[in-house]
Design an enzyme around this catalytic site. Structure first.
Site, short mmCIF file in Angstrom:
data_model
loop_
_atom_site.label_atom_id
_atom_site.label_comp_id
_atom_site.label_asym_id
_atom_site.label_seq_id
_atom_site.Cartn_x
_atom_site.Cartn_y
_atom_site.Cartn_z
N ASP A 13 0.82 -1.22 0.00
CA ASP A 13 0.00 0.00 0.00
C ASP A 13 0.85 1.27 0.00
O ASP A 13 0.40 2.32 0.45
CB ASP A 13 -0.96 0.03 1.21
CG ASP A 13 -1.74 -1.26 1.36
OD1 ASP A 13 -2.38 -1.66 0.37
OD2 ASP A 13 -1.72 -1.86 2.44
N LYS A 16 2.65 1.95 -5.15
CA LYS A 16 3.37 1.41 -6.31
C LYS A 16 2.63 1.70 -7.61
O LYS A 16 3.24 1.93 -8.65
CB LYS A 16 3.56 -0.10 -6.14
CG LYS A 16 4.43 -0.48 -4.96
CD LYS A 16 4.60 -1.97 -4.85
CE LYS A 16 3.34 -2.70 -4.47
NZ LYS A 16 2.83 -2.36 -3.13
N GLY A 40 -3.88 -4.76 -4.39
CA GLY A 40 -4.51 -3.67 -5.11
C GLY A 40 -3.64 -2.45 -5.27
O GLY A 40 -2.76 -2.17 -4.45
N HIS A 41 -3.87 -1.72 -6.36
CA HIS A 41 -3.25 -0.42 -6.60
C HIS A 41 -4.35 0.60 -6.83
O HIS A 41 -5.36 0.30 -7.48
CB HIS A 41 -2.37 -0.44 -7.86
CG HIS A 41 -1.20 -1.36 -7.78
ND1 HIS A 41 -0.36 -1.40 -6.69
CD2 HIS A 41 -0.72 -2.29 -8.65
CE1 HIS A 41 0.59 -2.31 -6.92
NE2 HIS A 41 0.38 -2.86 -8.09
N GLN A 223 2.24 -6.57 -3.48
CA GLN A 223 2.57 -6.62 -2.06
C GLN A 223 3.86 -5.85 -1.77
O GLN A 223 4.02 -4.74 -2.25
CB GLN A 223 2.65 -8.08 -1.56
CG GLN A 223 1.31 -8.76 -1.51
CD GLN A 223 1.11 -9.65 -2.70
OE1 GLN A 223 2.03 -10.07 -3.38
NE2 GLN A 223 -0.13 -9.95 -3.00
#
Length: 428
Positions: A13, A16, A40-41, A223
């Site tokens: 988180d 990225k 998630g992004h 991650q």
């Protein structure tokens, strides 16, 4: 041209997706080498927020070909749900390519994930319940189903039968759940075959040919370093290697072809799920970082645990990944804090540790030793160079650079694609 890898330097988180999207217009391929739809992004483009889970952030870059690499575990439900959502908003997903060697997440993996977490009780890891861990377990146990398998129904059914032989015993006799039928799983996978077929490629050949032509390949790790199954805060980790070395394996690109390793690090620290967290805050400052930074999981909506910047972790991450650069995100969230603490070392039972303790027990008992830095009140969202930042913000960044093991080359000063301070070029 060489390959570039982007890696999270904390517990995920870190932003990225923003860094990948920023570079996406300057690269030819953006590869997701590990993880699944548990990573998630969030990317903001033209004021619109896009939440990406399984797809590489490069899917939003018009000049880049997005690739899901062999190291990813793919949920086909999640994949096409995400594709349909993007296309409904006008995004072009036609360039997406998927490795024939990527493993698939089956419905029984999700079932196993959820029942196992419940069975663990207080020892639960805090997974997303998306079946990622069980899919990687099958991969390592040589019971996995790969993308290429759904194009050969005979092979597919044999592999499903082999995987379910053990799982049905566990589901029925240990977890009191119904047995899963081979036909049910085969029909599930086969229903995606024709839509998936045009996307599937030999990704190792594709990417190495691209490098031979002089194209730029960016690998976007899911991650983060401290969720790495080997180098993270085990057992509170993911099931893959989201470090620079893991990106090489998960994309099929040799390590000698990578010349830029970029660590993404937040101006403070967060994590989701269980596990030790030395700088975690349980007071109003933790709430401030959570609310101001919008620290809620992209996949689950769970509030993220928040704490101050940890320079010990940053140095260790730089060492593991061989970072050439750091990209510091969310500096703007700290605006308005009068004195900003930074963890510079740990106290473990009265002993000072300037580097990461060797054992999990020591890390679990680590207390932060902090230094305070003067804060700033000015709006920094319009800053585009280091000199544009207020003096105290600039000094904070330079202090983190001295403590963190490598240079800081970019700084996020707002959620937008263009709200970035450039210190050094991340590609040239």
């Amino acid at each position: 041209m060489p390959a570039i890898v982007i890696v999270g330097a904390q517990w995920g988180d870190e932003g990225k997706g923003k860094a990948t999207d920023l570079l996406g217009s300057r690269v030819d391929y953006v590869v997701k080498p590990n993880g699944g739809n548990n990573a998630g992004h969030t990317v903001v483009v033209g004021g619109e927020k896009f939440e990406l889970k399984l797809l590489p952030a490069g899917i939003l870059s018009p000049n880049a070909t997005p690739v899901i690499g062999n190291g990813v575990v793919v949920s086909l439900d999640a994949l096409f749900h995400e594709i349909d959502g993007l296309e409904a908003r006008g995004a072009d997903t036609s360039r997406l390519r998927i490795s024939a060697n990527a493993h698939l997440v089956a419905p029984y993996h999700q079932t196993m994930d959820k029942v196992t977490e419940r069975f663990l009780g207080k020892r639960a890891i805090g997974t997303t319940g998306r079946g990622i861990g069980p899919a990687y377990m099958d991969k390592v146990g040589r019971l996995g189903i790969r993308v290429q398998d759904i194009f050969d129904e005979s092979i597919l059914r044999q592999k499903i039968e082999g995987a379910l032989r053990q799982k049905n015993e566990l589901l029925v006799k240990l977890y009191n759940r119904r047995a899963v039928a081979v036909d049910e799983i085969a029909e599930y996978f086969l229903s995606f075959a024709e839509r998936l077929r045009p996307m599937v490629v030999d990704s190792t050949l594709l990417l190495n040919d691209a490098l031979d032509r002089g194209d730029v390949v960016l690998m976007e790790g899911g991650q983060a370093t401290y969720l790495d199954v080997d180098h993270g805060t085990y057992p509170f980790v993911t099931s893959s290697n989201p470090t620079a070395g893991g990106a090489s394996v998960g994309a099929g690109i040799g390590p000698t072809r990578i010349n830029r390793s970029i660590g993404i690090v937040k101006a403070y620290t967060t994590r989701v799920g269980a596990g030790p967290f030395p700088t975690e805050l349980f007071d109003e400052w933790g709430e401030f970082l959570q609310e101001t930074g919008g620290e809620f999981g992209v996949n689950t909506g769970r509030p993220r645990r928040c704490g101050w910047y940890d320079a010990v972790m940053a140095r260790h991450a730089a060492r593991i990944n061989g970072f050439t650069d750091y990209f510091l995100t969310k500096l703007d969230v700290l605006t308005g804090i009068e004195r900003i603490p930074v963890c510079v070392a740990y106290d473990v039972d009265g002993v000072r540790h300037d580097e990461m303790p060797m054992t999990q027990t020591e890390f679990h008992h680590a207390k932060p030793i902090v230094e305070h830095f003067p804060g700033w009140t000015e709006d920094i969202s319009d800053a585009r160079t280091l000199d544009d930042l207020p003096e105290n913000a600039r000094n904070y960044v330079l202090a983190l650079e001295r403590m963190s093991g490598t240079r800081i080359s970019g700084i996020g000063v707002g959620p937008g694609r263009d709200e970035v301070v450039t210190v050094h070029d991340l590609i040239d």
